[in-house]
Enzyme design. Structure first.
Site, PDB file in Angstrom:
ATOM      1  N   ASP A  88      53.995  74.082  44.128  1.00  0.00           N
ATOM      2  CA  ASP A  88      53.687  73.533  45.448  1.00  0.00           C
ATOM      3  C   ASP A  88      53.611  74.644  46.494  1.00  0.00           C
ATOM      4  O   ASP A  88      54.570  75.406  46.657  1.00  0.00           O
ATOM      5  CB  ASP A  88      54.756  72.524  45.856  1.00  0.00           C
ATOM      6  N   ASP A 103      50.333  97.096  40.621  1.00  0.00           N
ATOM      7  CA  ASP A 103      51.059  96.792  39.404  1.00  0.00           C
ATOM      8  C   ASP A 103      50.903  97.973  38.449  1.00  0.00           C
ATOM      9  O   ASP A 103      50.083  98.868  38.654  1.00  0.00           O
ATOM     10  CB  ASP A 103      50.563  95.483  38.793  1.00  0.00           C
TER      11      ASP A 103
END
Length: 654
Positions: free
Chosen positions: A235, A360
């Protein structure tokens, strides 16, 4: 001797000045040193980090961080600047990942003194916090001995819960042990998340860690994705709230960094959770996030919680956003670390982010040969590179493209020669490097590293995993349990005869149960299991570690066989560790009670099952009814599977 000398030197500097006339105007900063000489100017003491006998602006703790950073950058060589833009893995002997209990100091010295690297991820064990703290002190001592004495930023993946996976998280060791972030989301209390992160911050600082490669603001919109257990669910509004609380606690406030902060690197910008077919983009077969519609805004919204809390860092996703567009304009089909629109136009331009963008790990490395195909049977896979969308570029060209896209620092890299060469060849300007180096160094000043790079190792064992903190962590584990089914079985009664599967017998006996050998002898069966998974990519480094594929319990699953066996004889309770959203359709028809957990110890679980208190946690994602529903849902949309068995937000009170 050296440790006590460091502390003594700091005290000798600070205490007399508390009673001097200067103290009312400027309070002397506490300084820690194991090698840098000290100088006194107008009755105040400073480190002479570059050993020139003068007080340079970057050594002057009275000046603003931005001014100090600018002065330091002006004194640096091109190679030193490029070194700052590397974020290496602190080396240990015998481990390619940096796992272990002691650093390889010779290898570390090469990285720090010769390659000018001063940011490292640590993957040291947390089993001995005092040893870990002193190992980090040893690295700082190497840094203090360099030409400019720039201290190290030491980072870590999460190490505060039940999960442990190379490249994702670290075993908890003696650190306080909490539920996964999914469990915090199930509780839904932003203040609790802030408190959790504040405790972790104090534990990290106690061992010399000043940067957290967390939280994940990724939306868990593809149920098969292996990284779901590090998220706050699917959500956007809930995740935004949780991320805001996390960053606030980790950085010691909402107003940016200070001397007690741990830098929060929020990841992975953006859309990582929309993983095509659930495959993760650490792997070549998972390099795409699939956007069937223009739903990118769903995935951006959680990051606004980080921006509201002034997060100091952002990590871009490896993923290529397949078919994604922004206001009708297609997005370049390269990983986010190479994507100027995502990093410069959207993140910095539209959302005003002014912190450090840390790539990353290994995005500039090649992915060839067995990186593309997997290793042959019997061979051991090793991590390679993740240059998704720019595979045809050379490593040098990838550095240029990433810097031009907006990257400030490169994860997993310690050799900056290609970056230096790019400037010398006119592919990048030194001024562009200055911008990134300024950002990185400013944060070192803001977090107090130039004054106090060392920690008191003797205190680390008293701080890490403090009893009152672990009690709150245990309470949080209990609060995070979601009751999905209860047909007059809970609460359990002390003294009941229990048959156990996946639960330690001594834990059950300690809380008052009688443990029996067969279901037929029991009043109730208690079974612990986890979301089912497959590993179809064992010939890939990360694929061999990720939990991929089906979420459904098959008939040959040993835990499911235990459920079938027990439920035929005795009322049965099953608790499922929801690292991904498990399909429970063929479980709930056999059980009397089902509890979702997101990381809980046996003792906390059993005590909670005997409590009559209401359950308040709610599912942070829906639980699909079938794999057919999973395959037919859209990977970029939350809670959209057909007829979920349990919807998002579900949870019984009793």
């Amino acid at each position: 001797m050296e440790k006590s000398a460091t502390r003594q030197k700091a005290l000798l500097i600070a205490l007399p000045l508390l009673f001097s006339p200067l103290a009312s105007a400027v309070q002397q900063a506490v300084l820690d040193t194991r090698g840098a000489p000290l100088i006194t100017v107008n009755g105040l003491t400073f480190k002479d980090l570059n050993r020139d006998g003068k007080l340079n602006p970057y050594e002057d703790w009275r000046l603003p961080a931005a001014e100090r950073a600018a002065d330091l950058v002006s004194r640096m060589t091109l190679a030193e600047k490029a070194g700052v833009m590397m974020h290496g893995s602190a080396p240990t002997a015998g481990s390619v990942t940096g796992a272990g209990t002691q650093y390889d100091l010779n290898a570390a010295k090469t990285m720090i003194a010769d390659r000018y690297v001063n940011s490292f991820i640590t993957r040291l064990s947390g089993d001995n916090p005092a040893q870990m703290a002193e190992e980090n002190n040893k690295l700082q001592q190497l840094a203090e001995a360099t030409r400019l004495g720039i201290p190290l930023t030491i980072s870590t993946d999460p190490r505060s819960s039940f999960q442990s996976l190379v490249g994702v998280s670290v075993s908890v060791g003696k650190f306080s042990k909490w539920p996964e972030t999914l469990g915090l989301a199930a509780i839904g209390d932003e203040e609790l998340v802030r408190r959790f992160a504040d405790i972790v911050r104090q534990e990290y600082r106690a061992v010399g860690i000043t940067e957290a490669l967390s939280p994940q603001a990724d939306l868990a919109t593809e149920p098969r994705w292996p990284r779901i257990d590090g998220t706050f669910g699917e959500d956007p509004d809930l995740t935004k709230k949780m991320v805001r609380g996390y960053v606030t606690g980790m950085q010691n406030g909402k107003n940016g960094l200070n001397a007690q902060s741990v830098i929060s690197i929020v990841k992975h910008w953006v859309g990582y959770g929309a993983a095509k077919d659930g495959w993760d983009s650490h792997n070549v077969y998972g390099k795409y996030a699939q956007f069937r519609q223009n739903n990118l805004q769903w995935h951006i919204d959680p990051f606004t919680g980080a921006f509201e809390a002034h997060a100091a860092g952002i990590m871009p996703t490896y993923s290529i956003l397949r078919n994604a567009s922004w206001h009708g304009k297609p997005i370049e089909q390269v990983g986010a670390g190479f994507n100027r629109f995502l990093l410069t136009d959207l993140l910095r331009g539209q959302y005003g982010f002014d912190g450090v963008i840390l790539s990353d790990w290994l995005i500039t490395n090649d992915c060839k040969g067995d990186c593309l195909t997997g290793v042959k049977p019997g061979e051991k896979p090793v991590p390679r590179g993740m240059p998704w969308g720019v595979e045809k570029l050379t490593p040098a060209e990838r550095f240029v493209k990433a810097v031009n896209a907006g990257v400030d620092q490169f994860g997993g890299v310690t050799d900056s020669a290609l970056l230096v060469q790019a400037v010398q060849d006119g592919k990048l300007t030194e001024a562009r490097l200055d911008t990134s180096v300024n950002r990185i160094l400013k944060q070192k000043f803001q977090t107090g590293l130039f004054e106090r790079p060392y920690v008191n190792a003797t205190q680390a064992n008293d701080i890490v995993g403090r009893a009152d903190w672990q009690q709150l962590a245990d309470d949080t584990q209990a609060r995070s349990l979601v009751l999905l089914q209860n047909n007059n079985l809970l609460p359990l009664r002390k003294g009941s005869r229990v048959w156990l599967h996946g639960i330690a017998a001594n834990a059950a006996q300690e809380v008052g149960f009688i443990v029996v050998n067969t279901p037929e002898q029991a009043d109730v069966a208690l079974i612990r299991t986890h979301t089912p998974y497959e590993q179809p990519h064992k010939n890939f480094f990360f694929g061999s570690r990720h939990h991929e594929g089906s979420l459904a319990f098959r008939n040959d699953n040993p835990d499911y066989q235990a459920i079938v066996r027990a439920s035929a004889k005795v009322p049965t309770l099953v608790t499922v560790y929801m690292e991904r959203p498990a399909i429970l359709t063929n479980v709930v028809d056999k059980t009397r009670a089902v509890v979702a957990n997101f990381g809980v110890s046996d003792s906390v679980l059993l005590n909670r099952l005997m409590s009559g208190a209401a359950y308040t946690a709610k599912l942070p994602f829906e639980l699909p009814s079938s794999m057919s529903a999973v395959r037919n849902q859209q990977p970029d949309l939350p809670y959209d599977s057909a007829k979920p068995l349990f919807p998002f937000g579900y949870g019984l009170p009793h």
